[in-house]
Structure formats: structure tokens, C-alpha cells
Motif scaffolding. Sequence first.
Motif, short mmCIF file in Angstrom:
data_model
loop_
_atom_site.label_atom_id
_atom_site.label_comp_id
_atom_site.label_asym_id
_atom_site.label_seq_id
_atom_site.Cartn_x
_atom_site.Cartn_y
_atom_site.Cartn_z
N ASP A 1 -5.37 2.07 11.38
CA ASP A 1 -5.73 2.06 9.97
C ASP A 1 -4.46 1.96 9.13
O ASP A 1 -3.34 2.09 9.63
N GLU A 2 -4.61 1.72 7.83
CA GLU A 2 -3.46 1.52 6.95
C GLU A 2 -2.53 2.73 6.91
O GLU A 2 -1.31 2.59 6.87
N ARG A 3 -3.11 3.93 6.93
CA ARG A 3 -2.28 5.15 6.87
C ARG A 3 -1.37 5.25 8.10
O ARG A 3 -0.20 5.59 7.99
#
Length: 180
Positions: free
Chosen positions: A27-29
Amino acid sequence: MVGLLLTAVVQAQEGPPLGPGLGQPLDERTLLALDRTVFPDGTGLPQGSGDVSLGEALFAERCAHCHGEAGAGGTAPELAYAQMPLDSEWPDQTIGSYWPYATTVFDFVRRAMPMEAPGSLSDEQTYHLTAYLLHLNGLHERDAPLTRQVLITLRMPNRDGFRWVDVTKPPPEADRTTAP
């Protein structure tokens, strides 16, 4: 009873994924966290500089509630003022006595602190805090700016206290599907 069980199943399906998510896209995080990693040689370290006095004020505001006044220890470990050497029965593992690289201090503070909001510090704030923490450990002068180059070249007291394993990475074009 069936309704209760069905509700629990639906809630479990809508909740956070179980397990580490191996084999799933990042995911982006997670990608952001990986992109922010600073390695011991300084790779990944952003440009910037830190000021001990600004770091001291920021520490009092964001860090002292866990690490105690001036990093002397609280609900979280002490960060400075080691009294017991690493080879003693109860060693003090402070930044100055234990950590092998100053760049690792920057990396850890930026990615993992403060505990209640990891990754929330700006690069500038992280430089200030790192300058202050190194100053508390007698490794950086109060009036000297802590720059990227200073962090990379600063030799920590326990630099030679670790054994390193030389891990050779295969070239990117290597076929990873077959065993050697």
C-alpha cells in the motif's frame, strides 16, 4: 445465534487483513516508509541540517513524556547518560553507548517516533531532534549545525561493537526462480 455468527463473519471480512499480507501489493503507506529509509552509509538521507536548541524544544514537546526530561528515561528507555558499559550485567544501551551509526538515529527517529504518531516528523524536525540526541550523548557540539555530511562522517563510539555479515545481493537480472 446464526445472525450473531453472520455479523461476526462480515465484520471480520471488513476489518484489517489478517496476517502480514505476504504476496500482496504494497500500500502507499508502506511504499512511503520504504522510500524514507536511511542506511548506515547515508544513502536515503535527505539534505538538511539540525540545531541542538531547536531539537531540545521539540524533544520537550514531543518526546519527554516517554523518554523523560533530557532523555534520562521514563516509560521508554533512556537515550543518554550511560553509566553501565555494554559488557556489564545490566548494560545501558543508550544512543551514545550502543548505536553504531549516527544515520541510524536519524532513520529511527524519522520512521518510528513519536510512538503515538510514527512518521509524523518532518525531515527538518528529525535533524533537530537528532542533533539534540547526539548532543546529549556528548557526540555533537551545541552550537554546530548537524548537517547530512556530519551525520555520515560521525564515528559513533560503538561502531566496531557489532559483527557484520556480508550479504551479497544477486544482480537484478538473476533468475530467482531456480535454486543455484
